[in-house]
Design an enzyme around this catalytic site. Structure first.
Site, PDB file in Angstrom:
ATOM      1  N   HIS A   9       0.828  -1.208   0.000  1.00 47.71           N
ATOM      2  CA  HIS A   9       0.000   0.000   0.000  1.00 47.71           C
ATOM      3  C   HIS A   9       0.865   1.261   0.000  1.00 47.71           C
ATOM      4  O   HIS A   9       2.053   1.239   0.340  1.00 47.71           O
ATOM      5  CB  HIS A   9      -0.944   0.008   1.200  1.00 47.71           C
ATOM      6  CG  HIS A   9      -0.233   0.079   2.524  1.00 47.71           C
ATOM      7  ND1 HIS A   9       0.357   1.234   2.995  1.00 47.71           N
ATOM      8  CD2 HIS A   9      -0.009  -0.864   3.466  1.00 47.71           C
ATOM      9  CE1 HIS A   9       0.908   1.012   4.174  1.00 47.71           C
ATOM     10  NE2 HIS A   9       0.707  -0.262   4.477  1.00 47.71           N
ATOM     11  N   GLU A  85      -1.795  -6.671   8.460  1.00 51.09           N
ATOM     12  CA  GLU A  85      -0.393  -6.534   8.844  1.00 51.09           C
ATOM     13  C   GLU A  85      -0.136  -7.265  10.159  1.00 51.09           C
ATOM     14  O   GLU A  85      -1.064  -7.596  10.900  1.00 51.09           O
ATOM     15  CB  GLU A  85      -0.037  -5.044   8.963  1.00 51.09           C
ATOM     16  CG  GLU A  85       1.390  -4.732   9.389  1.00 51.09           C
ATOM     17  CD  GLU A  85       2.483  -5.251   8.452  1.00 51.09           C
ATOM     18  OE1 GLU A  85       2.606  -6.482   8.326  1.00 51.09           O
ATOM     19  OE2 GLU A  85       3.214  -4.436   7.879  1.00 51.09           O
TER      20      GLU A  85
END
Length: 199
Positions: A9, A85
């Site tokens: 990202h 994550e």
């Protein structure tokens, strides 16, 4: 599967400042949005058998700005909770230098994290590796190319597991925001085709 395209990202305020950003759902910065838009050139006009995206806002926004919701002949992306994550536990939002003030020489890949609150209990590298293994298994079951939009440490662990290495060996694969990487095969054996490439 032919190739797995990994997109990290775009930049967030915390990634810019070096703060561990696991489950805290932060938006992209203006630069992060630019990075995400630039990734569109890599996926435009390319068919994918599967598009998997982390549930985090920063990953979903990257996927949208990269055009992964508008691919010809594709119904859009799928959210995969295994792509969150690393849960940094009590180190969520803290920089490495701040952690090292209390724990000199601390290194995530070797020393792990301390438990946090109920929303951030923390994970070991092996637990992140188990999630990466599930993503690889899912991607391997489809034909064609697969694209994955997720986070720095998770994608580093995924690369290590792709190569048959322990999850902690993700430490060997630095990965910057807004970059792309490719995993594939040579003579039917898993290899890294490209890594941490800017657009």
């Amino acid at each position: 599967m032919d190739e797995m395209i990994l997109l990290r990202h775009g930049e967030t305020e915390w990634s810019r400042n070096g703060r561990h950003t696991g489950r805290t759902d932060l938006p992209l910065t203006a630069r992060g949005e630019e990075q995400a838009r630039a990734l569109a050139a890599l996926v435009k006009d390319r068919p994918f058998g599967l598009v998997l995206v982390s549930p985090a806002l920063r990953a979903r926004r990257t996927a949208e700005l990269a055009g992964l919701t508008e691919l010809a002949g594709h119904t859009g992306y799928e959210i995969d909770p295994d792509l969150w994550e690393w849960d940094y536990g009590g180190y969520e939002g803290v920089t490495t230098s701040a952690i090292r003030e209390a724990r000199p020489g601390w290194y995530l890949w070797r020393d792990g994290v301390v438990p946090g609150d109920a929303g951030h209990p923390g994970e070991s590298a092996a637990e992140v590796g188990a999630r990466a293994d599930r993503v690889i298994g899912r991607a391997s079951s489809v034909g064609g190319d697969v694209v994955v939009v997720a986070h720095g440490h998770l994608l580093r662990v995924l690369c290590a597991r792709w190569l048959g290495l322990p999850a902690r060996d993700g430490r060997l694969f630095r990965l910057d925001t807004g970059t792309h990487s490719r995993l594939g095969f040579e003579h039917a054996e898993p290899v890294v085709l490209s890594w941490n490439a800017p657009v």
